[in-house]
Write a protein that holds these residues in place. Structure first.
Motif, PDB file in Angstrom:
ATOM      1  N   ILE A 120       0.603  -1.261   0.022  1.00  0.00           N
ATOM      2  CA  ILE A 120      -0.085   0.063   0.006  1.00  0.00           C
ATOM      3  C   ILE A 120       0.972   1.192  -0.096  1.00  0.00           C
ATOM      4  CG2 ILE A 120      -1.679   1.405   1.568  1.00  0.00           C
ATOM      5  CD1 ILE A 120      -3.124  -1.069  -0.135  1.00  0.00           C
ATOM      6  N   GLU A 121       1.975   1.159   0.818  1.00  0.00           N
ATOM      7  CA  GLU A 121       2.960   2.215   0.843  1.00  0.00           C
ATOM      8  C   GLU A 121       3.517   2.849  -0.347  1.00  0.00           C
ATOM      9  OE1 GLU A 121       5.117   5.462   2.236  1.00  0.00           O
ATOM     10  OE2 GLU A 121       3.576   4.361   3.372  1.00  0.00           O
ATOM     11  N   MET A 122       3.738   1.474  -1.184  1.00  0.00           N
ATOM     12  CA  MET A 122       4.575   1.531  -2.683  1.00  0.00           C
ATOM     13  C   MET A 122       3.417   2.321  -3.658  1.00  0.00           C
ATOM     14  SD  MET A 122       6.739  -1.753  -2.672  1.00  0.00           S
ATOM     15  CE  MET A 122       6.709  -1.674  -4.583  1.00  0.00           C
ATOM     16  N   LEU A 123       2.261   1.892  -3.476  1.00  0.00           N
ATOM     17  CA  LEU A 123       1.086   2.361  -4.491  1.00  0.00           C
ATOM     18  C   LEU A 123       1.010   3.775  -4.037  1.00  0.00           C
ATOM     19  CD1 LEU A 123      -1.706  -0.698  -4.335  1.00  0.00           C
ATOM     20  CD2 LEU A 123       0.027   0.138  -6.392  1.00  0.00           C
TER      21      LEU A 123
ATOM     22  N   ASP B 273       3.770   5.722  -5.470  1.00  0.00           N
ATOM     23  CA  ASP B 273       4.223   5.778  -7.029  1.00  0.00           C
ATOM     24  C   ASP B 273       3.553   6.936  -7.763  1.00  0.00           C
ATOM     25  OD1 ASP B 273       4.203   5.172  -9.682  1.00  0.00           O
ATOM     26  OD2 ASP B 273       3.238   3.186  -9.706  1.00  0.00           O
ATOM     27  N   PRO B 274       4.367   7.783  -8.430  1.00  0.00           N
ATOM     28  CA  PRO B 274       4.162   8.934  -9.228  1.00  0.00           C
ATOM     29  C   PRO B 274       3.053   8.813 -10.420  1.00  0.00           C
ATOM     30  CG  PRO B 274       6.456   8.382  -9.610  1.00  0.00           C
ATOM     31  CD  PRO B 274       5.825   7.530  -8.669  1.00  0.00           C
ATOM     32  N   ASN B 275       3.044   7.485 -10.965  1.00  0.00           N
ATOM     33  CA  ASN B 275       2.008   7.110 -11.968  1.00  0.00           C
ATOM     34  C   ASN B 275       0.445   6.887 -11.371  1.00  0.00           C
ATOM     35  OD1 ASN B 275       3.900   7.238 -14.213  1.00  0.00           O
ATOM     36  ND2 ASN B 275       4.526   4.926 -13.300  1.00  0.00           N
ATOM     37  N   ILE B 276       0.359   6.659  -9.879  1.00  0.00           N
ATOM     38  CA  ILE B 276      -0.824   6.319  -9.342  1.00  0.00           C
ATOM     39  C   ILE B 276      -1.084   7.413  -8.393  1.00  0.00           C
ATOM     40  CG2 ILE B 276      -2.049   4.725  -7.899  1.00  0.00           C
ATOM     41  CD1 ILE B 276      -0.278   2.484  -9.116  1.00  0.00           C
ATOM     42  N   GLY B 277      -0.208   7.861  -7.564  1.00  0.00           N
ATOM     43  CA  GLY B 277      -0.356   8.689  -6.281  1.00  0.00           C
ATOM     44  C   GLY B 277      -0.222  10.217  -6.762  1.00  0.00           C
TER      45      GLY B 277
ATOM     46  N   PRO C 188      -2.851  22.745   7.466  1.00  0.00           N
ATOM     47  CA  PRO C 188      -2.596  21.878   6.397  1.00  0.00           C
ATOM     48  C   PRO C 188      -1.561  20.952   6.425  1.00  0.00           C
ATOM     49  CG  PRO C 188      -2.718  24.210   5.811  1.00  0.00           C
ATOM     50  CD  PRO C 188      -2.582  24.085   7.227  1.00  0.00           C
ATOM     51  N   VAL C 189      -1.805  19.727   5.782  1.00  0.00           N
ATOM     52  CA  VAL C 189      -0.709  18.549   6.001  1.00  0.00           C
ATOM     53  C   VAL C 189      -0.717  18.103   4.481  1.00  0.00           C
ATOM     54  CG1 VAL C 189      -0.246  16.372   6.741  1.00  0.00           C
ATOM     55  CG2 VAL C 189      -1.251  17.982   8.118  1.00  0.00           C
ATOM     56  N   VAL C 190       0.495  17.938   4.070  1.00  0.00           N
ATOM     57  CA  VAL C 190       0.712  17.345   2.668  1.00  0.00           C
ATOM     58  C   VAL C 190       0.818  15.721   2.773  1.00  0.00           C
ATOM     59  CG1 VAL C 190       2.302  17.165   0.552  1.00  0.00           C
ATOM     60  CG2 VAL C 190       2.085  19.187   1.871  1.00  0.00           C
ATOM     61  N   VAL C 191      -0.247  15.269   1.903  1.00  0.00           N
ATOM     62  CA  VAL C 191      -0.408  13.736   1.993  1.00  0.00           C
ATOM     63  C   VAL C 191      -0.328  13.117   0.712  1.00  0.00           C
ATOM     64  CG1 VAL C 191      -1.875  13.661   4.089  1.00  0.00           C
ATOM     65  CG2 VAL C 191      -2.967  13.873   1.971  1.00  0.00           C
ATOM     66  N   HIS C 192      -0.274  11.932   0.396  1.00  0.00           N
ATOM     67  CA  HIS C 192      -0.299  11.052  -0.955  1.00  0.00           C
ATOM     68  C   HIS C 192      -1.678  10.666  -1.041  1.00  0.00           C
ATOM     69  CE1 HIS C 192       4.130  11.111  -0.481  1.00  0.00           C
ATOM     70  NE2 HIS C 192       4.066  11.476  -2.065  1.00  0.00           N
TER      71      HIS C 192
ATOM     72  N   ILE D  94     -11.432  10.095  -3.792  1.00  0.00           N
ATOM     73  CA  ILE D  94     -10.128  10.182  -3.350  1.00  0.00           C
ATOM     74  C   ILE D  94      -9.779   9.284  -2.177  1.00  0.00           C
ATOM     75  CG2 ILE D  94      -8.424  11.868  -2.322  1.00  0.00           C
ATOM     76  CD1 ILE D  94     -10.092  14.237  -3.685  1.00  0.00           C
ATOM     77  N   ASP D  95      -8.771   8.591  -2.226  1.00  0.00           N
ATOM     78  CA  ASP D  95      -8.444   7.530  -1.515  1.00  0.00           C
ATOM     79  C   ASP D  95      -7.278   8.109  -0.492  1.00  0.00           C
ATOM     80  OD1 ASP D  95     -10.264   5.589  -2.290  1.00  0.00           O
ATOM     81  OD2 ASP D  95      -8.748   4.792  -3.718  1.00  0.00           O
ATOM     82  N   LEU D  96      -7.287   7.995   0.655  1.00  0.00           N
ATOM     83  CA  LEU D  96      -6.242   8.648   1.780  1.00  0.00           C
ATOM     84  C   LEU D  96      -6.002   7.540   2.580  1.00  0.00           C
ATOM     85  CD1 LEU D  96      -7.688  12.289   2.543  1.00  0.00           C
ATOM     86  CD2 LEU D  96      -5.919  11.583   0.810  1.00  0.00           C
TER      87      LEU D  96
END
Length: 79
Positions: free
Chosen positions: A8-11, A14-18, A30-34, A58-60
């Protein structure tokens, strides 16, 4: 960290997905999240007609936000 958590961390990383998103809780900073953005189209039958609508989901990862579910108020709260 188990294999599922690592996958899950890798997904999300991943700049192509996240993508990077900014999450702001009620009264918080404000917090920056993937996040993983999904844009499925929905087709709904309405009688003889079919309605097409664009949607965005949006999945967090809740673990990153360090929040817990408060069952009494049915809202997310800071831990």
């Amino acid at each position: 960290m188990n294999a599922f958590a690592a996958a899950i961390e890798m997904l999300f990383a991943d700049p192509n997905i996240g993508v990077e998103a900014i999450y702001t809780s009620d009264g918080g900073a404000p917090v920056v999240v993937h996040a993983v953005v999904r844009r499925p189209d929905e087709v709904t039958d309405f009688g003889d007609a079919r309605l097409w609508s664009e949607t965005t989901s949006i999945d967090l990862r809740v673990a990153v936000l360090m929040v817990r579910w408060d069952c009494r108020s049915r809202r997310f709260c800071r831990a």
